[in-house]
Scaffold this motif. Structure first.
Motif, short mmCIF file in Angstrom:
data_model
loop_
_atom_site.label_atom_id
_atom_site.label_comp_id
_atom_site.label_asym_id
_atom_site.label_seq_id
_atom_site.Cartn_x
_atom_site.Cartn_y
_atom_site.Cartn_z
N UNK A 1 0.83 -1.21 0.00
CA UNK A 1 0.00 0.00 0.00
C UNK A 1 0.87 1.26 0.00
N UNK A 2 2.00 1.18 0.68
CA UNK A 2 2.91 2.32 0.70
C UNK A 2 3.48 2.57 -0.70
N UNK A 3 3.76 1.50 -1.42
CA UNK A 3 4.25 1.64 -2.79
C UNK A 3 3.23 2.34 -3.68
N UNK A 4 1.96 1.95 -3.55
CA UNK A 4 0.90 2.59 -4.33
C UNK A 4 0.78 4.07 -3.96
N UNK A 5 0.81 4.35 -2.66
CA UNK A 5 0.68 5.74 -2.21
C UNK A 5 1.82 6.60 -2.73
N UNK A 6 3.05 6.07 -2.70
CA UNK A 6 4.19 6.83 -3.22
C UNK A 6 4.06 7.05 -4.73
N UNK A 7 3.54 6.07 -5.45
CA UNK A 7 3.37 6.21 -6.89
C UNK A 7 2.35 7.31 -7.21
N UNK A 8 1.22 7.30 -6.50
CA UNK A 8 0.19 8.32 -6.74
C UNK A 8 0.72 9.70 -6.37
N UNK A 9 1.40 9.78 -5.23
CA UNK A 9 1.99 11.06 -4.81
C UNK A 9 2.98 11.58 -5.85
N UNK A 10 3.85 10.71 -6.34
CA UNK A 10 4.85 11.14 -7.32
C UNK A 10 4.24 11.64 -8.60
N UNK A 11 3.19 10.96 -9.08
CA UNK A 11 2.53 11.38 -10.31
C UNK A 11 1.88 12.75 -10.14
N UNK A 12 1.17 12.94 -9.01
CA UNK A 12 0.48 14.21 -8.78
C UNK A 12 1.47 15.35 -8.56
N UNK A 13 2.49 15.10 -7.75
CA UNK A 13 3.46 16.16 -7.47
C UNK A 13 4.18 16.59 -8.73
#
Length: 434
Positions: free
Chosen positions: A332-344
């Motif tokens: 879940x942390x991997x998914x959260x970091x991926x979404x954060x990176x795309x948005x940022x």
């Protein structure tokens, strides 16, 4: 800028234009990606530096802040100079000097020496972004700018991914010095390649201007770079708001880049490679996010940036909440970091540059990048000092073991993203400058 070259035969114009636009995009995207590895080495060697007693958390905050303050001044000064200097030269020199500073940094264990080296690294890295964006405006029309800027902005993610996984992997099997020396060696070669590959503008190699080639007679020609044109940006209120929004967004951005690995190691208990992988996922997703932002703002919102800004900012904040307060599983942390990176990454593309470039006079591209950049990296530099202080204030030593507390720092990081979103949304009806 050099005098225009003799015009090429009309039959060759289309093929040469497409060839050199591709070369330019490769040069600025890969070149900027590699120069990023020369500013992030400190992020992946913080734990070995602390564990070996070379620097404390507070001292690492001082060194990190030196980079950002040097970069802020470099962005401002070099941004204004970039409108008057061939971008090819500016860009290549920036990469080369950053490489040298990293080589020296790999052998420094003295606080003040490291602070000076890292500040100089930041200052000369401030030459690269304005030169890259000027290259984009020289070779692409305003209707293509969102897509091309989005592709170039993905270079941040390329550099971060290389650092947080490839360079981190090298450090894990060698020593902390490799975190600086490896990027330094790589970037000397990259600087030479960029200089040989990049061309300043179509006119300098005998091609027509991009508007003439694209048949955009209605689009205003690019104003000649002049100090008078550049001074106009200081009277545009929206640019000041963008600069402040970018400064706050950069607090969160560099908080994750600078302290994310240490947080994952100390609080979550991950190894350097596991922590580096999460940051690498974050940055690789940023490539898709940056390109998606350019497509969305150009094609869905007709080159209007505020709607796309708001969407990406909301997603970024939700992803941050998931990273720090969501499920604790690695998946879940991997998914959260991926979404954060795309948005940022989309926000970095727009609030960190494109939105201001759209609003500014076209002869002041470097200047507006400089103004927004100085605010951005003053924010990043202040973050280093504030984050280090907040982390240390909550730290305890229990049975001889140092326990780091990131709770208040995390709240600070998320709050700055929220305020940045509100400021950017306040420019909903701001029009781009044709």
């Amino acid at each position: 800028m050099a005098e225009p070259a003799p015009r090429v035969a009309s039959a060759d114009v289309d093929s040469l234009f497409r060839k050199h636009r591709l070369r330019m995009m490769l040069a600025i995207t890969l070149g900027y990606g590699f120069i990023y590895t020369c500013r992030l080495g400190l992020s992946i060697v913080k734990k070995p530096l602390i564990d070996n007693g070379i620097f404390s958390v507070e001292e690492l905050g001082f060194i990190g802040a030196a980079l950002f303050y040097g970069y802020a001044s470099g962005k401002l000064i070099n941004g204004f100079l970039a409108d008057h200097v061939p971008p090819r030269t500016f860009f290549a020199v920036s990469i080369f000097i950053a490489a040298l500073m990293n080589l020296f940094m790999g052998w420094s264990t003295f606080l003040w020496v490291s602070m000076v080296l890292w500040a100089l690294n930041g200052f000369f890295q401030g030459m690269a972004a304005p030169a890259a964006v000027i290259s984009i405006t020289n070779w692409f029309t305003i209707k293509e700018r969102g897509r091309t800027y989005g592709i170039w902005s993905a270079s941040h993610s390329i550099g971060e991914g290389l650092t947080f996984y490839v360079i981190a992997g090298i450090v894990s099997v060698t020593s902390w010095r490799a975190g600086f020396i490896t990027p330094g060696i790589l970037c000397i070669a990259v600087a030479a390649w960029v200089y040989s590959f990049l061309r300043n503008a179509p006119e300098t190699i005998g091609l027509p201007t991009v508007n003439d080639w694209a048949g955009n007679a209605a689009e205003a020609p690019k104003e000649a770079a002049s100090w008078k044109t550049q001074k106009v940006i200081f009277g545009i209120r929206a640019i000041w708001i963008i600069a402040l929004a970018s400064a706050l967004m950069y607090v969160t951005r560099y908080a994750i880049n600078s302290w994310g690995v240490l947080y994952l190691q100390e609080v979550r208990g991950y190894s350097l490679l596991d922590a580096g992988f999460l940051l690498a996922v974050n940055t690789i997703a940023g490539i898709a996010g940056s390109i998606a932002y350019g497509y969305l703002s150009d094609n869905v919102f007709n080159a209007r940036r505020p709607p796309a800004n708001l969407i990406f900012a909301i997603v970024e904040i939700l992803a941050l909440l998931a990273i720090f307060y969501g499920p604790q599983s690695y998946f879940m942390l991997t998914i959260a970091f991926a979404v954060y990176g795309a948005a940022l990454s989309g926000l970095v593309a727009s609030v960190g540059g494109l939105f201001g470039v759209d609003i500014a006079p076209r002869g002041a591209t470097g200047a507006v990048m400089g103004l927004v950049g100085v605010f951005s990296y003053l924010g990043a530099g202040a973050q280093e000092l504030v984050s280090a202080r907040l982390i240390m204030e909550g730290t305890q030593i229990i049975d001889g073991v140092t326990i780091y507390n990131f709770d208040v720092a995390i709240q600070f990081w998320i709050a700055t993203s929220v305020v940045s979103m509100v400021l950017a949304a306040s420019l909903w009806n701001t029009k781009i400058r044709d």
